[in-house]
Motif scaffolding. Structure first.
Motif, PDB file in Angstrom:
ATOM      1  N   HIS A   1      60.541  20.268  26.188  1.00 26.84           N
ATOM      2  CA  HIS A   1      61.239  21.162  25.288  1.00 26.84           C
ATOM      3  C   HIS A   1      61.495  20.436  23.832  1.00 26.84           C
ATOM      4  O   HIS A   1      62.389  20.880  23.077  1.00 26.84           O
ATOM      5  N   VAL A   2      60.657  19.469  23.597  1.00 30.82           N
ATOM      6  CA  VAL A   2      60.919  18.763  22.225  1.00 30.82           C
ATOM      7  C   VAL A   2      60.123  19.440  21.258  1.00 30.82           C
ATOM      8  O   VAL A   2      58.880  19.583  21.392  1.00 30.82           O
TER       9      VAL A   2
ATOM     10  N   MET B   1      59.644  25.618  35.792  1.00 24.42           N
ATOM     11  CA  MET B   1      59.889  24.352  35.091  1.00 24.42           C
ATOM     12  C   MET B   1      58.659  24.141  33.877  1.00 24.42           C
ATOM     13  O   MET B   1      57.662  24.296  34.371  1.00 24.42           O
ATOM     14  N   PRO B   2      58.939  23.994  32.668  1.00 27.54           N
ATOM     15  CA  PRO B   2      57.818  23.818  31.739  1.00 27.54           C
ATOM     16  C   PRO B   2      56.891  22.532  31.896  1.00 27.54           C
ATOM     17  O   PRO B   2      57.473  21.464  32.558  1.00 27.54           O
ATOM     18  N   SER B   3      55.620  22.529  31.657  1.00 26.35           N
ATOM     19  CA  SER B   3      54.843  21.432  31.806  1.00 26.35           C
ATOM     20  C   SER B   3      55.268  20.526  30.771  1.00 26.35           C
ATOM     21  O   SER B   3      55.894  20.574  29.858  1.00 26.35           O
TER      22      SER B   3
ATOM     23  N   PHE C   1      69.528  13.767  15.977  1.00 28.90           N
ATOM     24  CA  PHE C   1      68.631  14.189  17.203  1.00 28.90           C
ATOM     25  C   PHE C   1      69.407  14.374  18.598  1.00 28.90           C
ATOM     26  O   PHE C   1      70.864  14.360  18.485  1.00 28.90           O
ATOM     27  N   ASP C   2      68.890  15.247  19.218  1.00 30.78           N
ATOM     28  CA  ASP C   2      69.427  15.649  20.551  1.00 30.78           C
ATOM     29  C   ASP C   2      69.372  14.862  21.597  1.00 30.78           C
ATOM     30  O   ASP C   2      70.248  14.675  22.420  1.00 30.78           O
ATOM     31  N   LEU C   3      68.051  13.906  21.501  1.00 36.26           N
ATOM     32  CA  LEU C   3      67.951  12.922  22.491  1.00 36.26           C
ATOM     33  C   LEU C   3      67.470  11.547  21.902  1.00 36.26           C
ATOM     34  O   LEU C   3      66.393  11.498  21.279  1.00 36.26           O
ATOM     35  N   VAL C   4      68.068  10.470  22.364  1.00 36.92           N
ATOM     36  CA  VAL C   4      67.500   9.118  21.928  1.00 36.92           C
ATOM     37  C   VAL C   4      67.142   8.496  23.269  1.00 36.92           C
ATOM     38  O   VAL C   4      68.157   8.541  24.062  1.00 36.92           O
ATOM     39  N   TYR C   5      65.976   8.258  23.285  1.00 36.97           N
ATOM     40  CA  TYR C   5      65.640   7.183  24.703  1.00 36.97           C
ATOM     41  C   TYR C   5      65.075   5.961  24.264  1.00 36.97           C
ATOM     42  O   TYR C   5      64.213   5.925  23.089  1.00 36.97           O
ATOM     43  N   SER C   6      64.907   5.306  25.252  1.00 36.06           N
ATOM     44  CA  SER C   6      64.205   3.852  25.300  1.00 36.06           C
ATOM     45  C   SER C   6      64.034   3.282  26.450  1.00 36.06           C
ATOM     46  O   SER C   6      64.848   3.324  27.194  1.00 36.06           O
ATOM     47  N   ILE C   7      62.671   3.063  26.918  1.00 35.99           N
ATOM     48  CA  ILE C   7      62.317   2.487  27.981  1.00 35.99           C
ATOM     49  C   ILE C   7      61.647   1.374  27.933  1.00 35.99           C
ATOM     50  O   ILE C   7      60.648   0.918  27.095  1.00 35.99           O
TER      51      ILE C   7
ATOM     52  N   PHE D   1      68.268  19.835  28.897  1.00 39.72           N
ATOM     53  CA  PHE D   1      68.652  20.772  27.843  1.00 39.72           C
ATOM     54  C   PHE D   1      67.739  22.082  27.919  1.00 39.72           C
ATOM     55  O   PHE D   1      67.002  22.273  28.678  1.00 39.72           O
ATOM     56  N   ASP D   2      68.700  23.066  27.545  1.00 39.56           N
ATOM     57  CA  ASP D   2      68.176  24.506  27.907  1.00 39.56           C
ATOM     58  C   ASP D   2      67.881  25.136  26.430  1.00 39.56           C
ATOM     59  O   ASP D   2      67.793  26.113  26.343  1.00 39.56           O
ATOM     60  N   ARG D   3      67.448  24.078  25.583  1.00 41.51           N
ATOM     61  CA  ARG D   3      67.117  24.471  24.106  1.00 41.51           C
ATOM     62  C   ARG D   3      65.918  23.652  23.580  1.00 41.51           C
ATOM     63  O   ARG D   3      65.918  22.572  23.970  1.00 41.51           O
ATOM     64  N   PRO D   4      65.246  23.992  22.612  1.00 40.57           N
ATOM     65  CA  PRO D   4      64.328  22.883  21.899  1.00 40.57           C
ATOM     66  C   PRO D   4      65.287  21.913  21.337  1.00 40.57           C
ATOM     67  O   PRO D   4      66.215  22.114  20.865  1.00 40.57           O
ATOM     68  N   ILE D   5      64.636  20.760  21.526  1.00 37.12           N
ATOM     69  CA  ILE D   5      65.343  19.589  21.037  1.00 37.12           C
ATOM     70  C   ILE D   5      64.588  18.574  20.174  1.00 37.12           C
ATOM     71  O   ILE D   5      63.306  18.582  19.917  1.00 37.12           O
ATOM     72  N   ASP D   6      65.384  17.640  19.129  1.00 40.49           N
ATOM     73  CA  ASP D   6      64.671  16.750  18.352  1.00 40.49           C
ATOM     74  C   ASP D   6      65.005  15.469  19.191  1.00 40.49           C
ATOM     75  O   ASP D   6      66.100  15.231  19.415  1.00 40.49           O
ATOM     76  N   ALA D   7      63.864  14.479  19.154  1.00 44.06           N
ATOM     77  CA  ALA D   7      63.984  13.403  19.952  1.00 44.06           C
ATOM     78  C   ALA D   7      63.579  12.221  19.316  1.00 44.06           C
ATOM     79  O   ALA D   7      62.719  12.090  18.203  1.00 44.06           O
ATOM     80  N   LEU D   8      64.160  11.014  19.642  1.00 43.51           N
ATOM     81  CA  LEU D   8      63.833   9.730  18.790  1.00 43.51           C
ATOM     82  C   LEU D   8      63.459   8.771  20.060  1.00 43.51           C
ATOM     83  O   LEU D   8      64.515   8.713  21.138  1.00 43.51           O
TER      84      LEU D   8
END
Length: 260
Positions: A92-93, A1-3, A140-146, A70-77
């Motif tokens: 992976h971002v 698993m990547p760091s 984007f591949d991932l949009v997240y909000s915490i 995701f099994d690839r590099p992604i763009d995230a927001l």
């Protein structure tokens, strides 16, 4: 698993974009008034004092696991990125955009907490209200909000539809929502009466039940499992995972939805 910092290599200053032309909603105005310079300084001090048992660690692990789907590099927001508290949890971002209405919080996000270093051009910070700011379709591949939607701004079909537009096919929307049954929600007499009426089931008409639920959700500032499913289904986002998480502050719903 990547760091968590595998793709965040050598240092570089993040790009900062000015306030969006779309202006701010009342939710954006409220957040801008709250997150002052003094508040941002206290928030950053809290970032730096988080221990291994803190809820932020659990939420960071959750976000990291979402990235690993995701099994690839992604763009995230990051919607409502604040001080960049969760940037270190990403993997992976290849490109990250963080949007927030508070310039003081964004100033801290330029130097995010945690073990992280920034590749030049990897991070773009946008001063703006994500309820009015326009990103590109399928950006984007991932949009997240915490700790933002269904807490400080409404979780409803408006924001869900906007996120869906910004996501590429197969992209994910990962977010937390405060459950209306959370111990943090004040149990007023009206709230207890509404909960009791809903517990009566079919004795209460469908129209009355709908109105009661809307009031208990405080116009989107809370969301239970039923509301999360209802909103996401309305915009054709498929739930991949949905689980409760009780922190020291709230009872949260941790949700990941996928764009078909």
């Amino acid at each position: 698993m990547p760091s968590r910092s595998e793709s965040l290599k050598k240092a570089g200053a993040p790009t900062r974009e000015p306030l969006a032309d779309g202006g701010r909603t009342r939710w954006g105005d409220r957040a801008a008034a709250l997150y002052t310079e003094a508040y941002a300084e206290r928030y950053r001090a809290h970032d730096e004092s988080i221990g291994p048992a803190h809820a932020v660690v659990r939420l960071s692990d959750w976000l990291h696991a979402v990235c690993d789907r995701f099994d690839r590099p992604i763009d995230a927001l990051d919607l409502g990125c604040g001080t960049g508290r969760y940037f270190h949890a990403l993997s992976h971002v290849r490109r990250l955009v963080g949007i927030d209405v508070s310039p003081a919080m964004l100033d801290r996000a330029r130097r995010p907490a945690g073990t992280i270093s920034l590749v030049p051009g990897w991070l773009t910070l946008v001063e703006g209200d994500f309820l009015t700011h326009e990103f590109q379709a399928d950006e984007f591949d991932l949009v997240y909000s915490i700790g933002v939607v269904a807490e400080h701004s409404p979780f409803d079909m408006t924001i869900a539809a906007r996120v869906k537009q910004w996501l590429r096919p197969g992209g994910r929307f990962a977010f937390t929502a405060v459950h209306p049954g959370s111990f943090s929600v004040t149990r007023t007499l009206k709230r207890r009466a509404g909960e009791w009426l809903l517990s009566l089931g079919d004795v209460v008409s469908a129209g009355m039940r709908h109105g009661l639920r809307d009031r208990l959700m405080s116009d989107g500032l809370y969301a239970d499992e039923e509301r999360v499913r209802e909103v996401l289904a309305a915009v054709d986002l498929d739930i991949e995972s949905l689980e409760p998480f009780a922190s020291d502050v709230h009872l949260h719903m941790l949700t990941v939805a996928v764009k078909r």
